[in-house]
Design a protein around this motif. Structure first.
Motif, short mmCIF file in Angstrom:
data_model
loop_
_atom_site.label_atom_id
_atom_site.label_comp_id
_atom_site.label_asym_id
_atom_site.label_seq_id
_atom_site.Cartn_x
_atom_site.Cartn_y
_atom_site.Cartn_z
N ILE A 152 0.60 -1.18 0.10
CA ILE A 152 -0.05 0.07 0.05
C ILE A 152 0.87 1.24 0.02
CG2 ILE A 152 -1.87 1.09 1.38
CD1 ILE A 152 -2.72 -1.34 2.58
N HIS A 153 0.80 1.82 -0.91
CA HIS A 153 1.89 3.18 -1.19
C HIS A 153 1.13 4.49 -0.88
CE1 HIS A 153 5.37 5.19 -2.26
NE2 HIS A 153 4.68 5.98 -3.40
N LEU A 154 1.53 4.97 0.50
CA LEU A 154 0.89 6.19 0.69
C LEU A 154 1.90 7.37 0.84
CD1 LEU A 154 -1.56 4.97 3.56
CD2 LEU A 154 -1.98 5.49 1.39
N ALA A 155 3.33 7.06 0.84
CA ALA A 155 4.28 7.73 0.96
C ALA A 155 4.61 9.01 -0.27
CB ALA A 155 5.67 7.10 1.16
N GLY A 156 5.20 9.79 0.22
CA GLY A 156 5.34 11.03 -0.85
C GLY A 156 4.79 12.22 -0.29
N ILE A 157 4.89 13.36 -1.15
CA ILE A 157 4.30 14.70 -0.78
C ILE A 157 2.78 14.81 -1.22
CG2 ILE A 157 4.31 17.05 -1.59
CD1 ILE A 157 7.34 16.71 -1.96
N SER A 158 2.21 15.03 -0.12
CA SER A 158 0.56 15.17 -0.35
C SER A 158 -0.03 16.45 -0.48
CB SER A 158 -0.11 14.27 0.85
OG SER A 158 0.17 14.82 1.87
N LEU A 159 0.58 17.37 -0.84
CA LEU A 159 0.19 18.77 -1.03
C LEU A 159 0.99 19.35 -2.14
CD1 LEU A 159 -0.17 19.93 2.66
CD2 LEU A 159 -2.07 19.11 1.31
N GLU A 160 0.73 20.68 -2.53
CA GLU A 160 1.53 21.20 -3.70
C GLU A 160 2.88 21.48 -2.99
OE1 GLU A 160 2.20 21.22 -6.31
OE2 GLU A 160 1.36 22.93 -7.65
N ALA A 161 3.90 21.47 -3.93
CA ALA A 161 5.28 21.85 -3.70
C ALA A 161 5.98 22.01 -4.86
CB ALA A 161 5.82 20.74 -2.94
N ASP A 162 7.18 22.91 -4.86
CA ASP A 162 8.22 23.05 -5.93
C ASP A 162 8.17 21.78 -6.83
OD1 ASP A 162 8.26 25.54 -5.13
OD2 ASP A 162 10.44 25.21 -4.23
N PHE A 163 8.05 21.89 -7.95
CA PHE A 163 8.33 20.67 -8.88
C PHE A 163 9.45 19.82 -8.77
CE2 PHE A 163 9.03 18.80 -13.04
CZ PHE A 163 7.67 18.04 -13.22
N ASP A 164 10.61 20.33 -8.61
CA ASP A 164 11.73 19.54 -8.20
C ASP A 164 11.42 18.52 -7.06
OD1 ASP A 164 12.00 21.62 -6.65
OD2 ASP A 164 14.13 21.84 -6.78
#
Length: 282
Positions: free
Chosen positions: A80-92
């Protein structure tokens, strides 16, 4: 059930209990799923960049660490892959966490022979889609990608990457376009997109246990009276939502009022993300 690719004979997952790697286990949805999924027969192996409260044996690893990811997925029945950025952020930043990191995960899954991934996609992959009006049919899953942010763009990419790994390597994925998974809805828009924690666990269980999913895209929402989404592909997996945001509707509308006509919240599925998205704080 919406299935893609050329393969037609995919063995079902092993019977419960199953060992599932949960990435992003310290986050909001991850914390809820650590609490709720064991009742559905799952043993949770947690992974996050930060310590996971109540899980001293959690794997501390970044999605950039390919060796750690391969070790983390070894021997599990699904991810189950929930990791990562979950809001807006710089593209890089989005690219590093949500695009490159996701590809690293799928490579680890492929290398270790893990049969299935549940990918946490988002309503923001289709955020610039005009929202349905009263009396109009709910939106199907096969509408075009219309991301509203770099974040939404990464989720559209994730769905396409899942499709590629199914067609090329036979890795099954259910991409869940999660609405808003909180204990209760907190805005008028959320009355249409709310996914209760209990229904989220039921949907994840259906996505992990249904046979032969290929790559299937589903919407993640409860049985909301004000629904905007067609849940038929999720129901085809065996998902039976039990909750409805309408219990909070009178209070929320009284406190917040309806969206102003012509505003982003009034026009688009992604609401305010289309104009002024909340930013990732790190």
């Amino acid at each position: 059930m919406r299935e893609y690719g050329l393969r037609t004979e995919i063995p079902p997952l092993n019977p419960a209990p199953r060992t599932v790697l949960l990435t992003g286990a310290a986050g909001g949805v991850g914390t809820l799923m650590r609490e709720l999924l064991p009742a559905h027969g799952y043993t949770i192996r947690s992974l996050d960049m930060v310590p996971v409260p109540g899980a001293p044996d959690a794997i501390l690893a970044d999605l950039a660490d390919r060796a750690a990811l391969r070790e983390a997925v070894r021997g599990v029945d699904a991810v189950i892959h929930l990791a990562g950025i979950s809001l807006e952020a710089d593209f890089d930043k989005i690219v590093a966490a949500n695009i490159v990191g996701l590809q690293h995960l799928y490579e680890a899954v492929r290398e270790e022979g893990v049969p299935r991934v549940l990918f946490a996609s988002s309503n923001h992959a289709v955020g610039f889609t005009p929202r349905p009006r009263p009396g109009e049919p709910p939106l199907p899953t096969d509408i075009p990608h219309r991301p509203d942010t770099h974040y939404g763009l990464s989720k559209a990419f994730g769905e396409d990457l899942a499709q590629f790994y199914w067609d090329k390597h036979g890795v099954e994925t259910v991409s869940v376009r999660i609405g808003s998974c909180f204990p209760e809805p907190t805005s008028v828009r959320m009355l249409s997109l709310w996914l209760s924690p209990g229904d989220c666990a039921r949907l994840f269980h259906a996505a992990l246990s249904a046979p032969g999913v290929g790559h299937t895209v589903v919407y993640g929402a409860s049985a909301n009276t004000r629904e905007w989404w067609d849940l038929s592909s999720a129901r085809a997996l065996g998902y039976e939502p039990k909750d409805d945001s309408e219990a909070w509707a009178e209070k929320i509308v009284s406190e917040h009022g309806l969206p102003a006509p012509g505003s982003a919240d009034d026009r688009y599925l992604g609401g305010h993300f289309c104009e002024n998205p909340p930013r990732w704080p790190y």
